[in-house]
Design a protein around this motif. Structure first.
Motif, PDB file in Angstrom:
ATOM      1  N   PRO A  29       0.815  -1.223   0.000  1.00 27.72           N
ATOM      2  CA  PRO A  29       0.000   0.000   0.000  1.00 27.72           C
ATOM      3  C   PRO A  29       0.848   1.273   0.000  1.00 27.72           C
ATOM      4  O   PRO A  29       1.942   1.308   0.572  1.00 27.72           O
ATOM      5  N   GLU A  30       0.313   2.300  -0.627  1.00 28.71           N
ATOM      6  CA  GLU A  30       1.022   3.581  -0.655  1.00 28.71           C
ATOM      7  C   GLU A  30       1.058   4.231   0.719  1.00 28.71           C
ATOM      8  O   GLU A  30       1.888   5.100   0.976  1.00 28.71           O
ATOM      9  N   SER A  31       0.180   3.799   1.614  1.00 32.77           N
ATOM     10  CA  SER A  31       0.142   4.381   2.956  1.00 32.77           C
ATOM     11  C   SER A  31       1.173   3.768   3.904  1.00 32.77           C
ATOM     12  O   SER A  31       1.308   4.203   5.043  1.00 32.77           O
ATOM     13  N   HIS A  32       1.918   2.766   3.433  1.00 28.82           N
ATOM     14  CA  HIS A  32       2.923   2.097   4.276  1.00 28.82           C
ATOM     15  C   HIS A  32       4.028   3.078   4.672  1.00 28.82           C
ATOM     16  O   HIS A  32       4.392   3.972   3.927  1.00 28.82           O
ATOM     17  N   THR A  33       4.543   2.909   5.890  1.00 23.98           N
ATOM     18  CA  THR A  33       5.658   3.734   6.352  1.00 23.98           C
ATOM     19  C   THR A  33       6.861   2.848   6.625  1.00 23.98           C
ATOM     20  O   THR A  33       6.742   1.927   7.420  1.00 23.98           O
ATOM     21  N   PRO A  34       8.011   3.065   6.010  1.00 24.65           N
ATOM     22  CA  PRO A  34       8.231   4.027   4.935  1.00 24.65           C
ATOM     23  C   PRO A  34       7.519   3.586   3.663  1.00 24.65           C
ATOM     24  O   PRO A  34       7.254   2.399   3.485  1.00 24.65           O
ATOM     25  N   PRO A  35       7.212   4.520   2.776  1.00 26.23           N
ATOM     26  CA  PRO A  35       6.446   4.165   1.573  1.00 26.23           C
ATOM     27  C   PRO A  35       7.237   3.264   0.624  1.00 26.23           C
ATOM     28  O   PRO A  35       8.451   3.393   0.497  1.00 26.23           O
ATOM     29  N   TYR A  36       6.523   2.354  -0.024  1.00 26.13           N
ATOM     30  CA  TYR A  36       7.153   1.502  -1.042  1.00 26.13           C
ATOM     31  C   TYR A  36       7.347   2.282  -2.339  1.00 26.13           C
ATOM     32  O   TYR A  36       8.322   2.104  -3.041  1.00 26.13           O
ATOM     33  N   ARG A  37       6.371   3.131  -2.663  1.00 28.93           N
ATOM     34  CA  ARG A  37       6.433   3.909  -3.896  1.00 28.93           C
ATOM     35  C   ARG A  37       6.897   5.317  -3.546  1.00 28.93           C
ATOM     36  O   ARG A  37       6.328   5.985  -2.703  1.00 28.93           O
ATOM     37  N   ARG A  38       7.951   5.739  -4.220  1.00 28.70           N
ATOM     38  CA  ARG A  38       8.505   7.071  -3.974  1.00 28.70           C
ATOM     39  C   ARG A  38       8.781   7.772  -5.293  1.00 28.70           C
ATOM     40  O   ARG A  38       9.010   7.126  -6.299  1.00 28.70           O
ATOM     41  N   THR A  39       8.808   9.088  -5.243  1.00 23.32           N
ATOM     42  CA  THR A  39       9.191   9.813  -6.450  1.00 23.32           C
ATOM     43  C   THR A  39      10.663   9.562  -6.712  1.00 23.32           C
ATOM     44  O   THR A  39      11.445   9.339  -5.789  1.00 23.32           O
ATOM     45  N   HIS A  40      11.018   9.593  -7.965  1.00 25.49           N
ATOM     46  CA  HIS A  40      12.412   9.380  -8.350  1.00 25.49           C
ATOM     47  C   HIS A  40      13.063  10.735  -8.574  1.00 25.49           C
ATOM     48  O   HIS A  40      12.611  11.519  -9.405  1.00 25.49           O
TER      49      HIS A  40
END
Length: 79
Positions: A29-40
């Motif tokens: 999930p995008e709400s995970h901390t730390p996030p799995y999906r990040r801006t590059h």
């Protein structure tokens, strides 16, 4: 993001596009901390997924399909 590197001449002339199973968003999930999906490189609309080593098998199990996208000189096409 892969497009950026595909046209540098030191990489293959294309990149892989992963189509993920619907359960992927639940597992990563995008709400995970730390996030799995990040801006590059803090660039809008360019993302990378940072998957912890212990979750790579789970990630791989959620790949539904892999497409090869040809990319050369700013042009993309599929075989």
């Amino acid at each position: 993001m892969a497009q950026k590197y595909a046209d540098q001449g030191v990489y293959e002339d294309g990149y892989h596009e992963y189509v993920m199973k619907p359960e992927f968003r639940e597992a990563f999930p995008e709400s995970h901390t730390p996030p799995y999906r990040r801006t590059h490189d803090n660039k809008p609309d360019e993302y990378q997924w940072l998957i912890p080593r212990e979750k790579i098998s789970k990630f791989n199990s959620l790949i539904e399909k892999v497409n090869w996208i040809n990319y050369y000189g700013g042009i993309t096409w599929r075989d």
